[in-house]
Design an enzyme around this catalytic site. Structure first.
Site, mmCIF file in Angstrom:
data_model
loop_
_atom_site.group_PDB
_atom_site.id
_atom_site.type_symbol
_atom_site.label_atom_id
_atom_site.label_comp_id
_atom_site.label_asym_id
_atom_site.label_seq_id
_atom_site.Cartn_x
_atom_site.Cartn_y
_atom_site.Cartn_z
ATOM 1 N N ASN A 158 0.861 -1.174 0.000
ATOM 2 C CA ASN A 158 0.000 0.000 0.000
ATOM 3 C C ASN A 158 0.908 1.239 0.000
ATOM 4 O O ASN A 158 2.142 1.113 -0.008
ATOM 5 C CB ASN A 158 -0.982 -0.023 1.181
ATOM 6 C CG ASN A 158 -0.277 -0.102 2.530
ATOM 7 O OD1 ASN A 158 0.827 0.427 2.713
ATOM 8 N ND2 ASN A 158 -0.899 -0.763 3.499
ATOM 9 N N GLN A 159 0.326 2.431 0.003
ATOM 10 C CA GLN A 159 1.137 3.643 -0.070
ATOM 11 C C GLN A 159 2.136 3.739 1.075
ATOM 12 O O GLN A 159 3.317 4.029 0.876
ATOM 13 C CB GLN A 159 0.239 4.885 -0.067
ATOM 14 C CG GLN A 159 1.052 6.193 -0.110
ATOM 15 C CD GLN A 159 0.165 7.427 -0.040
ATOM 16 O OE1 GLN A 159 -0.983 7.379 -0.480
ATOM 17 N NE2 GLN A 159 0.691 8.515 0.495
ATOM 18 N N GLU A 161 3.453 1.360 2.908
ATOM 19 C CA GLU A 161 4.525 0.367 2.773
ATOM 20 C C GLU A 161 5.518 0.753 1.686
ATOM 21 O O GLU A 161 6.731 0.552 1.834
ATOM 22 C CB GLU A 161 3.908 -1.013 2.494
ATOM 23 C CG GLU A 161 3.185 -1.561 3.723
ATOM 24 C CD GLU A 161 2.102 -2.578 3.422
ATOM 25 O OE1 GLU A 161 1.598 -3.201 4.390
ATOM 26 O OE2 GLU A 161 1.716 -2.743 2.246
ATOM 27 N N THR A 194 -1.435 -0.683 -3.901
ATOM 28 C CA THR A 194 -2.810 -1.188 -3.886
ATOM 29 C C THR A 194 -3.826 -0.194 -3.353
ATOM 30 O O THR A 194 -5.008 -0.270 -3.678
ATOM 31 C CB THR A 194 -2.892 -2.472 -3.035
ATOM 32 O OG1 THR A 194 -2.331 -2.184 -1.737
ATOM 33 C CG2 THR A 194 -2.089 -3.592 -3.676
ATOM 34 N N VAL A 234 -15.535 1.261 -0.290
ATOM 35 C CA VAL A 234 -16.589 0.496 0.378
ATOM 36 C C VAL A 234 -16.472 0.793 1.867
ATOM 37 O O VAL A 234 -15.399 0.651 2.452
ATOM 38 C CB VAL A 234 -16.447 -1.018 0.110
ATOM 39 C CG1 VAL A 234 -17.605 -1.774 0.727
ATOM 40 C CG2 VAL A 234 -16.383 -1.281 -1.391
ATOM 41 N N ASP A 235 -17.573 1.213 2.478
ATOM 42 C CA ASP A 235 -17.524 1.714 3.847
ATOM 43 C C ASP A 235 -17.574 0.588 4.876
ATOM 44 O O ASP A 235 -18.618 0.306 5.445
ATOM 45 C CB ASP A 235 -18.683 2.701 4.076
ATOM 46 C CG ASP A 235 -18.659 3.235 5.502
ATOM 47 O OD1 ASP A 235 -17.542 3.393 6.053
ATOM 48 O OD2 ASP A 235 -19.744 3.460 6.076
ATOM 49 N N ASP A 243 -4.793 -10.113 0.742
ATOM 50 C CA ASP A 243 -4.399 -11.478 0.377
ATOM 51 C C ASP A 243 -5.133 -11.923 -0.886
ATOM 52 O O ASP A 243 -4.551 -12.540 -1.784
ATOM 53 C CB ASP A 243 -4.709 -12.442 1.530
ATOM 54 C CG ASP A 243 -4.143 -11.953 2.852
ATOM 55 O OD1 ASP A 243 -3.010 -11.446 2.858
ATOM 56 O OD2 ASP A 243 -4.840 -12.057 3.886
#
Length: 320
Positions: A158-159, A161, A194, A234-235, A243
């Site tokens: 992700n950003q 990481e 991601t 998505v909340d 994964d």
């Protein structure tokens, strides 16, 4: 072999997946195995932990596999000469020696098969309300940065990481692309960030993911394909999504080796189908006005079999 379905991998394609296992629910190997099998892959799983359920529940019990035990399992495969793989997939790990052992195994498998692709989700932490924090021990960062990423072929940070691995903060899309270039130079030829807190052109209800694929042409020149994917937020807080994402990205990059755009569209679209089905079902179970709990928010994996197998493209990628 004649008569195989068009979508099926032509030869048997084998994945060694070293991830967590939960008795109940979907995360780690439980989130990765079913999609890969549905998409035609042989999956060999090493369960790095065996827990009753994921740790977001009020209670959880279980066992952890240590690096010696991982080595012992690998040794068994080796003694039978079945340690031949096309892919290795890894995710969340908490232990530096375990991670170092994974690297040793990947290196040995790459000696067996120089075309082996290692798909690594370098799980270390995330941002909440703009503040990043690590949820693994700090000493994992140098192992990922100096040992794991250099042997990886596809990484899905992700950003936060991606920032940790490169030591660079990302504020703009341009900086994100620079960070992805830095990550390429560390080893992997495919990098997908991601999720990010970048401003989506479509607005605040969308989450931005970015992908970059660097391939070397026959004449030695390098080409980089870069894409942006905006998907509806998505909340809810789901577990196992990373994964599932990495497993589907493995499958779709295999089926579309030089088209990261299509691979990401299929991965993110399938992801959306699963999450929409899950949130709808969780809300129905929780009842009007109640917040769904961990058990209710478990991914609707089996129910999404058709979407995983053949996702309707509901999210398009933009080539940058």
């Amino acid at each position: 072999r004649a008569g195989g379905a068009a979508m099926e991998p032509e030869r048997e394609c084998r994945v060694l997946s070293i991830q967590s296992h939960v008795v109940r629910g979907y995360m780690g190997n439980k989130a990765a195995t079913f999609p890969l099998q549905v998409l035609g892959f042989e999956v060999d799983t090493v369960n790095s932990v065996q827990f009753s359920n994921h740790t977001g529940y009020a209670h959880w019990k279980g066992q952890v596999l240590n690096s010696d035990e991982l080595h012992e399992l690998y040794d068994g495969l080796k003694l039978n000469s079945v340690n031949q793989y096309d892919y290795v997939l890894t995710g969340y790990t908490r232990d530096t020696s375990f991670l170092a052992m994974v690297v040793d195994i990947v290196q040995e498998l790459k000696q067996q098969n120089s075309n082996l692709v290692y798909v690594c989700d370098p799980v270390m932490g995330d941002k909440w309300n703009g503040e990043g924090s690590m949820y693994v021990p700090k000493d994992l960062l140098p192992v990922y940065r100096d040992k794991v990423v250099p042997v990886a072929d596809i990484i899905t940070p992700n950003q936060f990481e991606a920032e940790l691995l490169t030591g660079r903060k990302i504020h703009t899309e341009k900086e994100a692309l620079e960070v992805m270039d830095m990550l390429h130079s560390m080893g992997p030829e495919t990098v997908v960030i991601t999720s990010s807190d970048l401003q989506a052109p479509l607005g605040n209800d969308y989450l931005i993911a970015l992908g970059s694929h660097r391939k070397t042409n026959a004449d030695g020149t390098k080409m980089t394909q870069r894409i942006r994917v905006e998907s509806p937020k998505v909340d809810a807080v789901f577990v196992g999504t990373g994964d599932l994402f990495a497993a589907m990205l493995l499958a779709w990059t295999h089926k579309h080796p030089n088209n990261l755009k299509v691979a990401c569209e299929k991965t993110v679209s399938a992801m959306q189908h699963v999450l929409q089905r899950t949130i709808k079902s969780a809300k129905a179970q929780a009842g009007e006005g109640n917040k769904p709990n961990s058990a209710q928010l478990e991914l609707r994996m089996v129910q999404s079999k058709k979407d995983i197998e053949n996702p309707e493209i509901i999210v398009k990628a933009t080539v940058l």
